[in-house]
Design an enzyme around this catalytic site. Structure first.
Site, PDB file in Angstrom:
ATOM      1  N   HIS A 186       0.938  -1.469   0.258  1.00  0.00           N
ATOM      2  CA  HIS A 186      -0.090   0.196   0.047  1.00  0.00           C
ATOM      3  C   HIS A 186       0.802   1.347   0.251  1.00  0.00           C
ATOM      4  CE1 HIS A 186      -2.810  -3.584   1.599  1.00  0.00           C
ATOM      5  NE2 HIS A 186      -3.628  -2.368   0.860  1.00  0.00           N
ATOM      6  N   ASP A 256      -4.769  -5.876  -8.048  1.00  0.00           N
ATOM      7  CA  ASP A 256      -4.859  -5.095  -7.268  1.00  0.00           C
ATOM      8  C   ASP A 256      -5.251  -3.339  -7.531  1.00  0.00           C
ATOM      9  OD1 ASP A 256      -4.961  -4.877  -4.416  1.00  0.00           O
ATOM     10  OD2 ASP A 256      -3.407  -6.226  -3.286  1.00  0.00           O
TER      11      ASP A 256
END
Length: 358
Positions: A186, A256
């Site tokens: 992230h 993703d």
């Protein structure tokens, strides 16, 4: 172009809040949008979630309504009757003492997870995690079943069976494996310097063993430099040569979340959201996931929709009928039980009674 004759709807987007606003409705009606992903901010209670999903389906009956709802710390809906599901590590720990019982509980987890979501109008959850637990990754951690790929594969197969009992497909993630690296994709770009042989012999084994079970796969935002300089989700070597050709996977491939800044760094260049989504599809993804871009004044989703339309006009990107068929294969094939009927269902009640207490 209407939803009925679109050849490929590759974008999975989010909506801003607990009900649709005008921008949400306009985007969801766009023929390039194939799905919506919900977050905790979209949840108030079961009645609100059911109404939100009914409105989405009224706009686009073919849209895939998704959520990250794994159990443990990744569970978006936790109140108003939703069962607190255990982390997958709990099932792996149970395996050490009672392996057959662990498999039975994994089936129950899948059944409860899918039954409750579907009763509120959600079609699909991005689960199970197939990453191995090396004890190093904070972002994976107890989301993993176990360190042993055999245990991971067997418990994931059981969980997928439970999902199927309630009419939901599954998504194995994060191919070929995110558990070995410490960095959180992230916020950073994890790098796994192991050889292809080592990865295929260990982390990627569940994808081989579950070839006939998995309906979808999500690749990792991880670079494996001994295989490719690009992260797996942008690598045709990983997605087409290894996942499809070598391992024989023929289900849907989701990127993703492309909103992670780390995810959009490709070979030293920070790509725009549009370029990142196009690059993911060019590498072999069927669907590109863009999260948390409907909130506030963000124009990212509109820019991506315009960018894809321009890419199609220029010939840079063309709809893919096979990808669209894979997306549609993830839609439930039978009506869901409503909440009241679910609570009275003997199969659901048996499954819920089997779950470990949080």
């Amino acid at each position: 172009m209407t939803a009925n004759n679109v050849l490929h709807a590759p974008l999975i987007i989010d909506v801003a809040g607990t009900e649709l606003n005008a921008a949400d409705r306009r985007r969801l009606a766009h023929p390039l949008v194939g799905g919506v992903i919900h977050f905790a901010r979209n949840w108030q209670d079961r009645a609100q979630m059911s109404a939100l999903n009914a409105e989405i389906k009224a706009l686009r009956p073919d849209i895939l309504i998704c959520v990250d709802h794994e159990g443990g710390r990744v569970q978006r809906f936790r109140s108003d009757g939703f069962t607190r599901l255990p982390s997958m590590r709990v099932l792996g720990e149970l395996w050490l003492s009672e392996p057959l019982r662990a498999a039975q509980v994994a089936v129950a987890c899948g059944h409860v997870l899918a039954g409750e979501l579907r009763a509120c109008g959600v079609d699909f959850s991005f689960t199970p995690v197939l990453d191995l637990d090396y004890g190093e990754s904070s972002v994976i951690g107890d989301r993993s079943f176990h360190r042993d790929p055999r245990v991971v594969a067997l418990l994931a197969r059981s969980l997928a069976h439970g999902l199927l009992q309630a009419g939901m497909a599954n998504c194995g993630k994060h191919f070929p494996g995110h558990g070995f690296v410490k960095a959180d994709s992230h916020v950073a770009i994890p790098i796994d310097r192991r050889s292809l042989k080592a990865i295929l012999a260990d982390d990627a084994r569940p994808y081989d063993w579950l070839n006939g079970t998995l309906g979808a796969v999500m690749p990792a935002h991880v670079i494996y430099p001994k295989v490719d300089a690009r992260p797996a989700g942008f690598s045709s070597k990983w997605l087409q040569q290894i996942l499809r050709a070598k391992l024989g996977f023929d289900g849907a491939v989701f990127s993703d979340d492309l909103s992670m800044e780390a995810a959009r760094h490709i070979e030293g260049e920070l790509l725009s959201y549009t370029e990142a989504a196009l690059a993911a599809l060019e590498a072999g993804c069927d669907l590109a996931l863009l999260c948390n871009q409907s909130v506030g004044e963000s124009t990212v989703l509109d820019e991506v929709l315009d960018g894809f339309a321009a890419a199609r006009r220029s010939g840079r990107w063309q709809p893919d009928a096979a990808s669209e068929a894979r997306r549609r294969s993830l839609l439930p094939r039978a009506p869901a039980l409503d909440w009241g009927a679910l609570m009275q269902s003997p199969a659901y009640r048996r499954a819920a009674a089997m779950l470990p207490r949080p």
